[in-house]
Structure formats: structure tokens, C-alpha cells
Design an enzyme around this catalytic site. Structure first.
Site, short mmCIF file in Angstrom:
data_model
loop_
_atom_site.label_atom_id
_atom_site.label_comp_id
_atom_site.label_asym_id
_atom_site.label_seq_id
_atom_site.Cartn_x
_atom_site.Cartn_y
_atom_site.Cartn_z
N VAL A 127 -41.83 12.25 -1.15
CA VAL A 127 -41.89 13.71 -1.26
C VAL A 127 -41.27 14.23 -2.56
O VAL A 127 -41.48 15.38 -2.93
CB VAL A 127 -41.24 14.43 -0.05
CG1 VAL A 127 -41.96 14.12 1.24
CG2 VAL A 127 -39.75 14.13 0.05
N ASN A 140 -38.30 17.33 6.65
CA ASN A 140 -37.17 16.58 7.21
C ASN A 140 -36.68 15.47 6.30
O ASN A 140 -35.48 15.17 6.27
CB ASN A 140 -37.58 15.99 8.57
CG ASN A 140 -36.63 14.90 9.01
OD1 ASN A 140 -35.52 15.16 9.47
ND2 ASN A 140 -37.04 13.63 8.84
N SER A 184 -28.45 20.80 6.76
CA SER A 184 -27.28 20.02 7.16
C SER A 184 -26.07 20.93 7.16
O SER A 184 -26.05 21.94 6.43
CB SER A 184 -27.03 18.89 6.15
OG SER A 184 -25.74 18.33 6.33
N TYR A 231 -25.74 16.24 -2.67
CA TYR A 231 -26.32 16.43 -1.33
C TYR A 231 -26.01 17.84 -0.81
O TYR A 231 -26.90 18.54 -0.31
CB TYR A 231 -25.75 15.37 -0.38
CG TYR A 231 -26.31 15.41 1.02
CD1 TYR A 231 -27.56 14.89 1.32
CD2 TYR A 231 -25.58 15.97 2.07
CE1 TYR A 231 -28.07 14.92 2.62
CE2 TYR A 231 -26.07 16.00 3.37
CZ TYR A 231 -27.31 15.48 3.64
OH TYR A 231 -27.81 15.52 4.93
N ILE A 280 -25.39 13.56 13.47
CA ILE A 280 -26.45 13.01 14.32
C ILE A 280 -26.48 11.49 14.14
O ILE A 280 -26.38 10.99 13.01
CB ILE A 280 -27.83 13.60 13.92
CG1 ILE A 280 -27.80 15.14 13.83
CG2 ILE A 280 -28.91 13.12 14.89
CD1 ILE A 280 -27.58 15.90 15.10
P1 NAP Z 1 -32.55 8.53 7.99
O1 NAP Z 1 -32.29 7.93 9.33
O2 NAP Z 1 -31.95 7.92 6.78
O3 NAP Z 1 -34.15 8.65 7.79
C1 NAP Z 1 -34.61 9.20 6.61
C2 NAP Z 1 -36.09 9.44 6.71
O4 NAP Z 1 -36.54 10.08 5.50
C3 NAP Z 1 -36.90 8.16 6.82
O5 NAP Z 1 -38.04 8.44 7.59
C4 NAP Z 1 -37.28 7.87 5.37
O6 NAP Z 1 -38.47 7.10 5.24
C5 NAP Z 1 -37.54 9.28 4.89
N1 NAP Z 1 -37.45 9.42 3.44
C6 NAP Z 1 -36.39 9.15 2.63
N2 NAP Z 1 -36.71 9.41 1.35
C7 NAP Z 1 -38.00 9.84 1.35
C8 NAP Z 1 -38.89 10.25 0.35
N3 NAP Z 1 -38.55 10.23 -0.95
N4 NAP Z 1 -40.14 10.62 0.71
C9 NAP Z 1 -40.52 10.62 2.01
N5 NAP Z 1 -39.70 10.24 3.02
C10 NAP Z 1 -38.46 9.85 2.68
O7 NAP Z 1 -32.08 10.06 7.97
P2 NAP Z 1 -31.81 11.10 9.16
O8 NAP Z 1 -30.40 11.02 9.53
O9 NAP Z 1 -32.87 10.99 10.20
O10 NAP Z 1 -31.98 12.47 8.34
C11 NAP Z 1 -33.16 13.22 8.36
C12 NAP Z 1 -32.86 14.57 7.71
O11 NAP Z 1 -31.80 15.21 8.44
C13 NAP Z 1 -32.39 14.47 6.27
O12 NAP Z 1 -32.90 15.54 5.52
C14 NAP Z 1 -30.87 14.61 6.39
O13 NAP Z 1 -30.30 15.12 5.21
C15 NAP Z 1 -30.76 15.57 7.56
N6 NAP Z 1 -29.50 15.51 8.27
C16 NAP Z 1 -29.04 14.36 8.88
C17 NAP Z 1 -27.83 14.38 9.57
C18 NAP Z 1 -27.29 13.18 10.28
O14 NAP Z 1 -26.12 13.27 10.75
N7 NAP Z 1 -28.02 12.10 10.44
C19 NAP Z 1 -27.08 15.56 9.62
C20 NAP Z 1 -27.55 16.68 8.98
C21 NAP Z 1 -28.76 16.65 8.33
P3 NAP Z 1 -38.43 5.47 5.30
O15 NAP Z 1 -38.22 5.12 6.74
O16 NAP Z 1 -39.75 5.04 4.77
O17 NAP Z 1 -37.28 5.04 4.45
#
Ligand code: NAP
Length: 268
Positions: free
Chosen positions: A68, A94, A156, A169, A202
Site C-alpha cells: 500500500v 488497516n 492507534s 509511527y 491488541i
Molecule cells: P500485524 O499483525 O503486524 O499485521 C500487519 C498486516 O499489515 C499484515 O497483514 C501485513 O501483511 C500487512 N502489511 C504490512 N505492510 C504492508 C504493506 N506495505 N502493504 C500492504 N499490507 C501490509 O499488525 P496488526 O497488529 O494486526 O496491526 C494492524 C493495524 O492496526 C496497523 O495499522 C497497526 O498500526 C494498528 N494497530 C495495532 C495495534 C496492536 O496492538 N496490535 C494497536 C493499535 C493499532 P503480510 O502478512 O503480508 O506481512
């Protein structure tokens, strides 16, 4: 209306794992055909598709690799979804990455900044622009009902709670907050609602490395609801937002954080 019985279509970036997978599942359970975008983890994307297809009614799915952060990839992503289903009713921005190396802002690199801002902010901004144009075109061609299109941005708590070891970030997520308001304002006349869903801590791959550090903090009351958030928590919230339950709301921030955002006055 060209195809009344066709399910509405959701495009979820980063749908292969974690929060994105939870959103894909919740939207499919709500009757959406779901396009699962991913960056490079093909096996994880396949697993999301398998889980979706195992749901009652086997909702239609599509798997689409695209970075993206790259303009050409975003274009290909949108074209792929349109070629398959001819419409996009819901976009969920996302996909995101954490700060590479989580370096103190006195040491942080420009390369890290460029990477985080490209994926977490510039990508979602221009993907929204591209999809919004398409949503408006579909309305003009009377192929969709006005008022059923939504854009959801996953931000976030870092949008408002600074951490000096991931400045890039935090800035990307704070920017997403303004981006949500800009698009909510610009698209209101088209009946397209735009929301920010703001997760707390999360349990996903992104937080796996910090699990041992965060668990005792959570147990000690980091969030009033003392548990890890789940991808399902976020998915349910997104599904509720796009269901039409909040018809007179746009540009809002919905916290999914166990109450983390509540600022406490220390007891005296
Ligand atoms: P995650 O487990 O690391 O998963 C990241 C996802 O994003 C994966 O599907 C990955 O694809 C995809 N991705 C990464 N870079 C990309 C790119 N350049 N183009 C397209 N897809 C890409 O992360 P998550 O914890 O689920 O987080 C999802 C969102 O929630 C993020 O925006 C994060 O900042 C936000 N968030 C997370 C938390 C938390 O505590 N986990 C809290 C607040 C906000 P691949 O599988 O192919 O690598």
C-alpha cells in the site's frame, strides 16, 4: 441497480494477519465479499481466505498482494477488486508497520520515517482518494445505493499517546486522525461515512515481541478493562460501523482499547 443480489464488497488492507484478519472475518459474517490485501505473507493470506470460505454460505473472497506504500501497487489493487466484483462499498485502511528498530527519536533514521509514513499514512490517504473516486462514480452510474459506503481507518493509541522510541509511527497515526476528518468532510455530501477506529493494545504479531512487557502492565490496570484486546474486538467494531447503525455520524474516533484513553486523576 445492475446487480441487486450481489453482496457488497469490502477491501481490507493488511487482511492476512492480526487485526486485518479479524476485520475480514467480521465483514464476511455481515454479508460482505471480502478482498484480502497483504504485503508478502502469502501463506497467512491463504489462511485468512480459508477461514472466510469456511464461514456459513462461503462468502466470496479474493486475495491480492500489493504494497500500500507503492502507488502502482495501490492502483493494481483497486483494479483487481473492480475487475472481480465491479464495486467497492467499504475500504478498511488497516495495513501498517511499527517503527523499524524502535529507535529513540534522537537516533531515528530518515529511511525509517519514509517507510513508516509511506505505508501508514501516504498509502491510506491516496488509496482512500482512489477508492472514493470509484465510490462516487458508482453512485453516479446508479450502481450502488447512496449511504451504504464507508471508509474505516485503523489508527492507534499512538495517535495521541507519544512514545519517544517510535516517533515516526506516532506521527503517522496522528496524521491518520486528521486524514479521517478531511475525508469525512469531503465525502459527506456523497453519503460516504469515514471513521477512525483506534485500537489499544491488541494481541497480534505486531505486539508479540512486547508480550512479556505488556502483560503485567495490563494486569496492573494499563487499561481499565484488564485484558489484551483481540482482533475480534476490532472486527466487531468495524462491522457495527459499516452496518448503518450510526447514520448521522461521520469523522468520529471509536476507541477499542478497554478504556485506555480515559485520563485518570491520581487518587489523593
Ligand atoms: P500485524 O499483525 O503486524 O499485521 C500487519 C498486516 O499489515 C499484515 O497483514 C501485513 O501483511 C500487512 N502489511 C504490512 N505492510 C504492508 C504493506 N506495505 N502493504 C500492504 N499490507 C501490509 O499488525 P496488526 O497488529 O494486526 O496491526 C494492524 C493495524 O492496526 C496497523 O495499522 C497497526 O498500526 C494498528 N494497530 C495495532 C495495534 C496492536 O496492538 N496490535 C494497536 C493499535 C493499532 P503480510 O502478512 O503480508 O506481512
Amino acid at each position: 441497480m445492475s446487480s441487486v443480489r450481489q453482496p457488497p464488497v469490502a477491501l481490507v488492507t493488511g487482511g492476512s494477519r492480526g487485526i486485518g484478519r479479524g476485520i475480514c472475518l467480521a465483514l464476511a459474517q455481515s454479508g460482505y465479499a471480502v478482498a484480502v490485501n497483504y504485503a508478502g505473507n502469502e501463506a497467512a493470506a491463504q489462511e485468512t481466505e480459508r477461514l472466510l470460505q469456511a464461514l456459513p454460505g462461503s462468502p466470496p473472497t479474493l486475495r491480492c498482494q500489493a504494497d500500500v506504500g507503492q502507488s502502482a501497487d495501490r492502483e493494481r489493487l483497486v483494479e483487481t477488486v473492480l475487475a472481480q466484483w465491479g464495486r467497492i462499498d467499504v475500504l478498511v485502511n488497516n495495513a501498517g508497520i511499527t517503527s523499524p528498530g524502535r529507535r529513540d527519536i534522537l537516533e531515528a533514521s530518515e529511511d525509517g520515517w519514509d517507510q513508516v509514513l509511506a505505508i501508514n499514512l501516504k498509502g491510506p490517504f491516496f488509496l482512500t482518494q482512489r477508492v472514493a473516486r470509484e465510490m462516487i462514480r458508482l453512485q453516479n452510474e446508479r450502481q450502488v445505493e447512496v449511504g451504504r459506503q464507508n471508509i474505516i481507518n485503523i489508527s492507534s493509541l499512538s495517535a495521541y499517546a507519544p512514545a519517544t522510541n517510535r516517533g515516526d509511527y506516532c506521527i503517522s497515526k496522528a496524521g491518520m486522525r486528521m486524514m479521517t476528518q478531511l475525508w469525512a468532510l469531503r465525502l459527506a455530501d456523497h453519503g460516504i461515512r469515514v471513521y477512525e477506529v483506534c485500537p489499544g493494545v491488541i494481541e497480534t504479531d505486531m505486539t508479540a515481541a512486547a508480550k512479556e512487557k505488556y502483560t503485567p502492565l495490563i494486569e496492573a490496570g494499563l487499561s481499565p478493562i484488564r485484558r489484551w484486546g483481540t482482533a475480534e474486538d476490532v472486527g466487531k467494531t468495524v462491522a457495527a460501523l459499516v452496518s448503518g447503525t450510526f447514520p448521522f455520524s461521520t469523522g468520529d474516533v471509536i476507541n477499542v482499547d478497554g478504556g485506555f484513553h480515559i485520563r485518570k486523576f491520581p487518587s489523593t
